[in-house]
Design a protein around this motif. Structure first.
Motif: not given
Length: 303
Positions: A130-136, A171-180, A199-203
């Motif tokens: 998730f961190e790698a995708l977000v950074w990209g 600590i990088f945000p977790e996908a579950k925190d961004i998904a909502k 970002l929301i869609g990938i999370a």
């Protein structure tokens, strides 16, 4: 190999590894928020198995890596210690034998100088998908300086941190925190609406379980992994190959359309114009199986 000395972990490193060169690369941005370099040592919070040890990674007198747990984050559970060890191995790509790459590069006009200058540099990884995708995605169509600014805003707004000796380690945000979240929630980061949506869609895909490292890795075929990633909204060939390089460790990953790669080739060849795709394919023919490292070393030659 890991050796336990009291609370420290000691990792024996290959000859083709330079802690100094990797630290030098990691210092490229003063706005990095995911780790700190203190007195030539890396200090980083590493989330594993529900715990977040804060570690200091340094070089021993005999050249090996030493992982020291800081503050009150010493893990009691052996599984957590083992996962920290594996994370650091992955961070510095220590399981990759670079001898063939260096042997190939000795006779390559584009790589010779970079290999000589940065010998021992590894592709410093982003182990979390998730961190790698977000950074990209954050880095798409903007300069690197602003990308770091966006990452810091995202991490400091939605991530967690550990405090030690007056400093915060994020600590990088977790996908579950961004998904909502909604686009409005992400507005303070000052990203484009499209990037917020991506970002929301990938999370959400990660939370649903339809996107993971193991799923992307599949049968280990680069083209299959790339196809899976580019089907996701917001991920094009550049972002896919960037993630395949720095997170999933595909040695043949090749972001051929990367502007930095083009600039490096232009500079090293003394050309007046940036190379065409056909020219890059011809120049990169000897890099077969090592396209990711060749690209990384050429990027490094730019600064």
């Amino acid at each position: 190999m890991v050796v336990n000395q009291c609370d420290d972990l000691v990792i024996k490193v290959p000859k083709e590894f330079s802690f100094k060169e990797n630290i030098s690369y990691m210092l490229r941005s003063p706005n990095e928020c995911m780790f700190e370099i203190r007195d030539g040592k890396v200090v980083k919070a590493i989330p594993v198995s529900g715990e977040v040890p804060l570690v200091e990674i340094s070089e021993s007198t005999n050249g090996n890596l030493v992982i020291r747990f800081l503050g009150d984050t010493h893990p009691i559970n052996k599984k957590v210690r083992d996962e920290v060890h594996l994370y650091v191995r992955d961070l510095f790509d220590l399981d990759n034998d670079l001898k063939p790459f260096y042997e190939m590069g000795e006779n390559d006009l584009l790589l010779q100088k970079a290999i000589d200058e940065f010998y021992g540099l590894r592709i410093v990884g982003i182990p979390d998908l998730f961190e790698a995708l977000v950074w990209g995605i954050l880095g798409q169509q903007i300069n690197l300086t602003y990308a770091y600014t966006l990452k810091r805003r995202l991490v400091e707004t939605f991530g967690r941190s550990i405090e030690w000796e007056g400093c915060q380690y994020w600590i990088f945000p977790e996908a579950k925190d961004i998904a909502k979240l909604t686009i409005d929630d992400l507005a303070p980061i000052k990203m484009t609406v499209k990037k917020c949506e991506y970002l929301i869609g990938i999370a959400q895909l990660i939370v649903e379980g339809s996107l993971s490292k193991s799923l992307v890795m599949g049968n280990g075929e680069l083209k299959e992994a790339e196809k899976m990633l580019v089907k996701i909204r917001g991920i094009g060939p550049w972002t896919a190959n960037y993630v395949l390089m720095r997170c999933l460790r595909f040695p043949k990953a090749f972001p051929i359309d990367d502007v930095g790669l083009h600039n490096a080739i232009k500079h090293l060849t003394g050309a007046e114009e940036k190379p065409t795709k056909e020219e890059i394919l011809k120049l990169s023919a000897p890099w077969k199986e090592w396209e990711s490292y060749a690209t990384f070393y050429l990027w490094r030659s730019l600064y």
